[in-house]
Scaffold this active site. Structure first.
Site, PDB file in Angstrom:
ATOM      1  N   LYS A 149       0.915  -1.117  -0.096  1.00 30.47           N
ATOM      2  CA  LYS A 149      -0.094   0.179  -0.014  1.00 30.47           C
ATOM      3  C   LYS A 149       0.742   1.285   0.208  1.00 30.47           C
ATOM      4  O   LYS A 149       0.061   2.497  -0.096  1.00 30.47           O
ATOM      5  CB  LYS A 149      -0.893   0.090   1.238  1.00 30.47           C
ATOM      6  CG  LYS A 149      -0.380  -0.032   2.565  1.00 30.47           C
ATOM      7  CD  LYS A 149      -1.253   0.173   3.833  1.00 30.47           C
ATOM      8  CE  LYS A 149      -0.492   0.352   5.077  1.00 30.47           C
ATOM      9  NZ  LYS A 149      -1.314   0.548   6.254  1.00 30.47           N
ATOM     10  N   LYS A 161      -6.657   6.359  -3.960  1.00 27.40           N
ATOM     11  CA  LYS A 161      -5.555   6.531  -4.864  1.00 27.40           C
ATOM     12  C   LYS A 161      -5.923   5.826  -6.191  1.00 27.40           C
ATOM     13  O   LYS A 161      -5.249   6.101  -7.171  1.00 27.40           O
ATOM     14  CB  LYS A 161      -4.136   6.108  -4.179  1.00 27.40           C
ATOM     15  CG  LYS A 161      -3.762   7.261  -3.425  1.00 27.40           C
ATOM     16  CD  LYS A 161      -2.161   6.710  -2.889  1.00 27.40           C
ATOM     17  CE  LYS A 161      -1.730   7.649  -1.863  1.00 27.40           C
ATOM     18  NZ  LYS A 161      -2.741   7.779  -0.658  1.00 27.40           N
ATOM     19  N   ARG A 196       7.345  12.794  -3.196  1.00 29.00           N
ATOM     20  CA  ARG A 196       7.967  11.334  -3.413  1.00 29.00           C
ATOM     21  C   ARG A 196       7.478  10.946  -4.870  1.00 29.00           C
ATOM     22  O   ARG A 196       6.351  11.414  -5.429  1.00 29.00           O
ATOM     23  CB  ARG A 196       7.827  10.231  -2.405  1.00 29.00           C
ATOM     24  CG  ARG A 196       8.374  11.012  -1.130  1.00 29.00           C
ATOM     25  CD  ARG A 196       7.969  10.114   0.054  1.00 29.00           C
ATOM     26  NE  ARG A 196       6.465   9.681   0.153  1.00 29.00           N
ATOM     27  CZ  ARG A 196       5.794   9.097   0.944  1.00 29.00           C
ATOM     28  NH1 ARG A 196       6.569   8.237   1.740  1.00 29.00           N
ATOM     29  NH2 ARG A 196       4.428   9.059   1.112  1.00 29.00           N
TER      30      ARG A 196
END
Length: 321
Positions: A60, A102, A230
């Protein structure tokens, strides 16, 4: 309370060991199985005589999946298909899959694999043939204080006296408590007809505000550094895309995204549900929580940590979201 037994199936021996010591089980209903969703044979044995499956196994973390994309596919996609096939073979009644915001308009490997898993779960309601099992998904936001989430990371950095890292303070995220995440899974289990994705409406937080408030409450002298996004990270998240909203219903506290192809004669009706407005539902569209509200949320989390450490406290630990 009516379950004869609850089986915990995972590959993490240490977490299972911890659960056995942390959870009171006077009726001896917990059963612990070491295994991996990638191992279909082992999964098949674990599902024997099971009524309901909550599918939580996943890779995840966004950067981990970016650097190990096929490992994410093996767990999040192939593992999900293994769950589907084993559930059908073993006569399971219901499978509730846990996904993430997401998965809406994914730009990273993790989101893409979770979206594909959602589609596999939805399509399984046709793939199952004459079997009676019902498949549905839930979609989480950022679960505050869950393993690997932002608050445990900051806590670790403060304890180790290393700079607290902020990716981008202007990022916005949908947030929910662990209690709320569990409530969504149970609600979906009760409501699912087949193929839906259930999504709670959630508050939005600005990441910079959340981190700065936590640091001010725990160690105001801690150094903070900005490190930038990131790999694979978005500046905002989506609960539901515009395309999904075209086939979605909503209640006061949730959205229900209906499957692409609904079975003939199957009526997707729920109490107090109405058509959702057709639009994308992004974290940039909502007013972020105020600093005062963030502090209220963090007080609950800090209070929980103190209770775990055996420190008495008088802070109200009732979640407000």
């Amino acid at each position: 309370s009516k379950a004869r037994a609850i089986r915990i199936f995972s590959r993490d021996e240490y977490k299972q060991f911890s659960m056995q010591h942390d959870i009171s089980d006077p009726q001896n209903r917990l059963r612990f199985f070491i295994g991996d969703v990638r191992d279909k044979k082992r999964l098949m044995r674990a599902m024997e005589d099971v009524n309901i499956v909550f599918a939580l196994a996943a890779l995840k973390h966004v950067p981990t999946c970016e650097y190990n994309p096929f490992e994410a596919v093996k767990t999040n996609v192939i593992g999900t298909q293994n769950i589907i096939e084993c559930a059908i073979s073993q006569g399971v009644e219901k499978v509730i899959y846990t996904s993430t915001d997401k998965a809406a308009s994914p730009i990273n490997t993790m989101g893409a694999t979770k979206l594909l898993a959602e589609r596999l779960i939805s399509a399984a309601n046709y793939y199952k043939g004459p079997h009676e099992v019902c498949f549905a998904s839930t979609r989480f936001g950022n679960v505050l204080n869950s393993r690997g989430s932002v608050i445990p990371i900051i806590k670790h950095q403060i304890q180790k006296h290393i700079p607290v890292t902020i990716t981008d303070p202007n990022m916005t995220r949908f947030i929910m408590s662990v209690n709320r995440a569990v409530a969504l899974i149970l609600r979906a289990c009760n409501m699912a007809i087949g193929g839906e994705t259930f999504v709670f409406k959630m508050p939005v937080v600005r990441i910079g505000d959340l981190i700065e408030e936590y640091v001010s409450m725990v160690d105001n002298d801690a150094e903070m550094v900005k490190i930038g996004k990131r790999p694979g990270e978005k500046m905002y998240e989506e609960l539901m895309t515009e395309e999904e909203s075209m086939r979605a219903l909503e209640t006061d506290d949730m959205f229900i995204v209906l499957p692409y192809h609904m079975e003939n004669g199957r009526k997707y009706t729920y109490p107090d549900a109405k058509r959702a407005k057709v639009k994308p539902y992004t974290s940039n569209d909502y007013q972020p929580l105020s600093r005062d509200k963030i502090r209220e949320v963090l007080k609950v989390i800090i209070n929980e940590e103190k209770i775990k450490e055996g420190i008495s406290t008088s802070i109200d630990d009732t979640y407000w979201f």
